[in-house]
Design a protein around this motif. Structure first.
Motif, PDB file in Angstrom:
ATOM      1  N   ASP A  98      -5.898 -25.872 -12.857  1.00  0.00           N
ATOM      2  CA  ASP A  98      -6.302 -27.156 -13.431  1.00  0.00           C
ATOM      3  C   ASP A  98      -6.416 -28.240 -12.359  1.00  0.00           C
ATOM      4  O   ASP A  98      -7.180 -29.184 -12.523  1.00  0.00           O
ATOM      5  CB  ASP A  98      -5.327 -27.591 -14.526  1.00  0.00           C
ATOM      6  N   GLN A  99      -5.691 -28.078 -11.248  1.00  0.00           N
ATOM      7  CA  GLN A  99      -5.754 -29.063 -10.173  1.00  0.00           C
ATOM      8  C   GLN A  99      -7.139 -29.111  -9.532  1.00  0.00           C
ATOM      9  O   GLN A  99      -7.479 -30.053  -8.844  1.00  0.00           O
ATOM     10  CB  GLN A  99      -4.710 -28.763  -9.074  1.00  0.00           C
ATOM     11  N   ASP A 100      -7.943 -28.068  -9.743  1.00  0.00           N
ATOM     12  CA  ASP A 100      -9.301 -28.029  -9.192  1.00  0.00           C
ATOM     13  C   ASP A 100     -10.289 -28.860 -10.007  1.00  0.00           C
ATOM     14  O   ASP A 100     -11.465 -28.949  -9.650  1.00  0.00           O
ATOM     15  CB  ASP A 100      -9.820 -26.579  -9.159  1.00  0.00           C
ATOM     16  N   SER A 101      -9.841 -29.466 -11.108  1.00  0.00           N
ATOM     17  CA  SER A 101     -10.777 -30.100 -12.037  1.00  0.00           C
ATOM     18  C   SER A 101     -11.626 -31.181 -11.375  1.00  0.00           C
ATOM     19  O   SER A 101     -12.834 -31.241 -11.624  1.00  0.00           O
ATOM     20  CB  SER A 101     -10.071 -30.633 -13.274  1.00  0.00           C
ATOM     21  N   ASN A 102     -11.065 -32.032 -10.533  1.00  0.00           N
ATOM     22  CA  ASN A 102     -11.862 -33.103  -9.912  1.00  0.00           C
ATOM     23  C   ASN A 102     -12.964 -32.535  -9.034  1.00  0.00           C
ATOM     24  O   ASN A 102     -14.097 -33.018  -9.054  1.00  0.00           O
ATOM     25  CB  ASN A 102     -10.983 -34.067  -9.115  1.00  0.00           C
ATOM     26  N   ARG A 103     -12.667 -31.499  -8.281  1.00  0.00           N
ATOM     27  CA  ARG A 103     -13.680 -30.888  -7.419  1.00  0.00           C
ATOM     28  C   ARG A 103     -14.755 -30.218  -8.261  1.00  0.00           C
ATOM     29  O   ARG A 103     -15.946 -30.326  -7.983  1.00  0.00           O
ATOM     30  CB  ARG A 103     -13.029 -29.878  -6.464  1.00  0.00           C
ATOM     31  N   VAL A 104     -14.357 -29.525  -9.325  1.00  0.00           N
ATOM     32  CA  VAL A 104     -15.305 -28.869 -10.215  1.00  0.00           C
ATOM     33  C   VAL A 104     -16.205 -29.914 -10.885  1.00  0.00           C
ATOM     34  O   VAL A 104     -17.431 -29.745 -10.974  1.00  0.00           O
ATOM     35  CB  VAL A 104     -14.582 -27.991 -11.265  1.00  0.00           C
ATOM     36  N   ILE A 105     -15.616 -31.017 -11.321  1.00  0.00           N
ATOM     37  CA  ILE A 105     -16.390 -32.095 -11.956  1.00  0.00           C
ATOM     38  C   ILE A 105     -17.433 -32.636 -10.990  1.00  0.00           C
ATOM     39  O   ILE A 105     -18.590 -32.869 -11.381  1.00  0.00           O
ATOM     40  CB  ILE A 105     -15.458 -33.211 -12.471  1.00  0.00           C
ATOM     41  N   GLU A 106     -17.077 -32.818  -9.742  1.00  0.00           N
ATOM     42  CA  GLU A 106     -18.045 -33.307  -8.748  1.00  0.00           C
ATOM     43  C   GLU A 106     -19.213 -32.334  -8.594  1.00  0.00           C
ATOM     44  O   GLU A 106     -20.358 -32.751  -8.446  1.00  0.00           O
ATOM     45  CB  GLU A 106     -17.370 -33.583  -7.406  1.00  0.00           C
ATOM     46  N   GLU A 107     -18.935 -31.043  -8.652  1.00  0.00           N
ATOM     47  CA  GLU A 107     -20.014 -30.043  -8.574  1.00  0.00           C
ATOM     48  C   GLU A 107     -20.871 -30.065  -9.839  1.00  0.00           C
ATOM     49  O   GLU A 107     -22.090 -29.935  -9.774  1.00  0.00           O
ATOM     50  CB  GLU A 107     -19.439 -28.639  -8.337  1.00  0.00           C
ATOM     51  N   LEU A 108     -20.240 -30.238 -10.996  1.00  0.00           N
ATOM     52  CA  LEU A 108     -20.989 -30.306 -12.253  1.00  0.00           C
ATOM     53  C   LEU A 108     -21.920 -31.517 -12.276  1.00  0.00           C
ATOM     54  O   LEU A 108     -23.032 -31.442 -12.817  1.00  0.00           O
ATOM     55  CB  LEU A 108     -20.030 -30.359 -13.445  1.00  0.00           C
ATOM     56  N   LYS A 109     -21.492 -32.629 -11.676  1.00  0.00           N
ATOM     57  CA  LYS A 109     -22.325 -33.835 -11.625  1.00  0.00           C
ATOM     58  C   LYS A 109     -23.621 -33.597 -10.864  1.00  0.00           C
ATOM     59  O   LYS A 109     -24.605 -34.300 -11.075  1.00  0.00           O
ATOM     60  CB  LYS A 109     -21.562 -34.983 -10.967  1.00  0.00           C
ATOM     61  N   LYS A 110     -23.632 -32.607  -9.988  1.00  0.00           N
ATOM     62  CA  LYS A 110     -24.828 -32.306  -9.194  1.00  0.00           C
ATOM     63  C   LYS A 110     -25.867 -31.510  -9.995  1.00  0.00           C
ATOM     64  O   LYS A 110     -26.973 -31.288  -9.523  1.00  0.00           O
ATOM     65  CB  LYS A 110     -24.442 -31.520  -7.938  1.00  0.00           C
ATOM     66  N   ILE A 111     -25.512 -31.058 -11.192  1.00  0.00           N
ATOM     67  CA  ILE A 111     -26.416 -30.273 -12.036  1.00  0.00           C
ATOM     68  C   ILE A 111     -26.953 -31.202 -13.128  1.00  0.00           C
ATOM     69  O   ILE A 111     -26.234 -31.536 -14.073  1.00  0.00           O
ATOM     70  CB  ILE A 111     -25.677 -29.058 -12.659  1.00  0.00           C
ATOM     71  N   PRO A 112     -28.216 -31.646 -13.000  1.00  0.00           N
ATOM     72  CA  PRO A 112     -28.731 -32.643 -13.949  1.00  0.00           C
ATOM     73  C   PRO A 112     -28.722 -32.193 -15.400  1.00  0.00           C
ATOM     74  O   PRO A 112     -28.637 -33.023 -16.311  1.00  0.00           O
ATOM     75  CB  PRO A 112     -30.172 -32.892 -13.484  1.00  0.00           C
ATOM     76  N   VAL A 169     -26.385 -30.721 -16.934  1.00  0.00           N
ATOM     77  CA  VAL A 169     -25.059 -30.959 -17.526  1.00  0.00           C
ATOM     78  C   VAL A 169     -25.019 -32.438 -17.882  1.00  0.00           C
ATOM     79  O   VAL A 169     -25.008 -33.292 -17.013  1.00  0.00           O
ATOM     80  CB  VAL A 169     -23.919 -30.563 -16.568  1.00  0.00           C
ATOM     81  N   THR A 170     -25.051 -32.722 -19.189  1.00  0.00           N
ATOM     82  CA  THR A 170     -25.187 -34.105 -19.636  1.00  0.00           C
ATOM     83  C   THR A 170     -23.871 -34.755 -20.068  1.00  0.00           C
ATOM     84  O   THR A 170     -23.787 -35.972 -20.157  1.00  0.00           O
ATOM     85  CB  THR A 170     -26.197 -34.195 -20.800  1.00  0.00           C
ATOM     86  N   GLU A 171     -22.851 -33.940 -20.344  1.00  0.00           N
ATOM     87  CA  GLU A 171     -21.549 -34.477 -20.749  1.00  0.00           C
ATOM     88  C   GLU A 171     -20.466 -33.547 -20.224  1.00  0.00           C
ATOM     89  O   GLU A 171     -20.678 -32.340 -20.100  1.00  0.00           O
ATOM     90  CB  GLU A 171     -21.423 -34.556 -22.279  1.00  0.00           C
ATOM     91  N   CYS A 172     -19.297 -34.126 -19.941  1.00  0.00           N
ATOM     92  CA  CYS A 172     -18.156 -33.333 -19.485  1.00  0.00           C
ATOM     93  C   CYS A 172     -16.878 -34.012 -19.971  1.00  0.00           C
ATOM     94  O   CYS A 172     -16.702 -35.216 -19.785  1.00  0.00           O
ATOM     95  CB  CYS A 172     -18.164 -33.237 -17.956  1.00  0.00           C
ATOM     96  N   TYR A 173     -16.008 -33.219 -20.595  1.00  0.00           N
ATOM     97  CA  TYR A 173     -14.786 -33.747 -21.193  1.00  0.00           C
ATOM     98  C   TYR A 173     -13.567 -32.971 -20.719  1.00  0.00           C
ATOM     99  O   TYR A 173     -13.636 -31.759 -20.545  1.00  0.00           O
ATOM    100  CB  TYR A 173     -14.838 -33.629 -22.727  1.00  0.00           C
ATOM    101  N   PHE A 174     -12.448 -33.676 -20.543  1.00  0.00           N
ATOM    102  CA  PHE A 174     -11.138 -33.037 -20.400  1.00  0.00           C
ATOM    103  C   PHE A 174     -10.684 -32.724 -21.817  1.00  0.00           C
ATOM    104  O   PHE A 174     -10.811 -33.572 -22.706  1.00  0.00           O
ATOM    105  CB  PHE A 174     -10.115 -33.993 -19.773  1.00  0.00           C
ATOM    106  N   ILE A 175     -10.176 -31.531 -22.047  1.00  0.00           N
ATOM    107  CA  ILE A 175      -9.718 -31.184 -23.394  1.00  0.00           C
ATOM    108  C   ILE A 175      -8.385 -30.434 -23.324  1.00  0.00           C
ATOM    109  O   ILE A 175      -7.981 -29.977 -22.257  1.00  0.00           O
ATOM    110  CB  ILE A 175     -10.762 -30.331 -24.158  1.00  0.00           C
TER     111      ILE A 175
END
Length: 150
Positions: free
Chosen positions: A77-91, A93-99
């Motif tokens: 789970d500690q990787d979430s910030n890095r993963v989120i930054e990579e997801l932001k690079k994929i246009p 992907v329009t939404e991303c939530y912590f759940i």
């Protein structure tokens, strides 16, 4: 942060009807000054209550016929910030939530067709370091989407 009052709520309601409406029209409708409308909207944006006034794109009308909701299980789970930054690079992907629950993150993505969706999942999402598993559900249409009622 100041609480929002009836003036703020009524201004927001007018913007929800049409985000392009001139502030002078809002002022006239609500029987308040144009300056007050400008000041209130600026304050609501500064406070983060309004996150902007922007168009809502009908994805299907611009060629994106497929949508999916995908749960992401991470190695850590500690990787979430890095993963989120990579997801932001994929246009797409329009939404991303912590759940909570089985997944760490939950995303919405759109694609032009099933082949595009397959490539997104297998060539982009699955190749992000730190993602252990994905679980997708294809979206068949939005019954409704709305803002919270004020």
């Amino acid at each position: 942060m100041d609480a929002i009052d009836e003036f703020d709520i009524n201004i927001i309601k007018e913007l929800e009807k049409d985000g392009r409406v001139p502030y002078s029209t809002i002022a006239s409708t609500l029987k308040i000054s144009n300056t007050m409308v400008h000041q209130r909207i600026n304050r609501l944006i500064e406070q983060g209550i309004l996150t902007g006034i922007k168009p809502i794109i009908n994805e299907k009308k611009v060629g994106y016929d497929w949508g999916a909701f995908t749960g992401l299980t991470l190695n850590k789970d500690q990787d979430s910030n890095r993963v989120i930054e990579e997801l932001k690079k994929i246009p797409e992907v329009t939404e991303c939530y912590f759940i909570t629950g089985s997944y760490t993150l939950y995303i919405k993505m759109i694609a032009k067709d099933h082949e595009h969706m397959r490539k997104l999942l297998y060539e982009k999402i699955d190749n992000i370091p730190g993602i252990a598993k994905t679980d997708s559900m294809i979206e068949l249409g939005c019954a409704f989407k709305r803002n919270i009622s004020l």
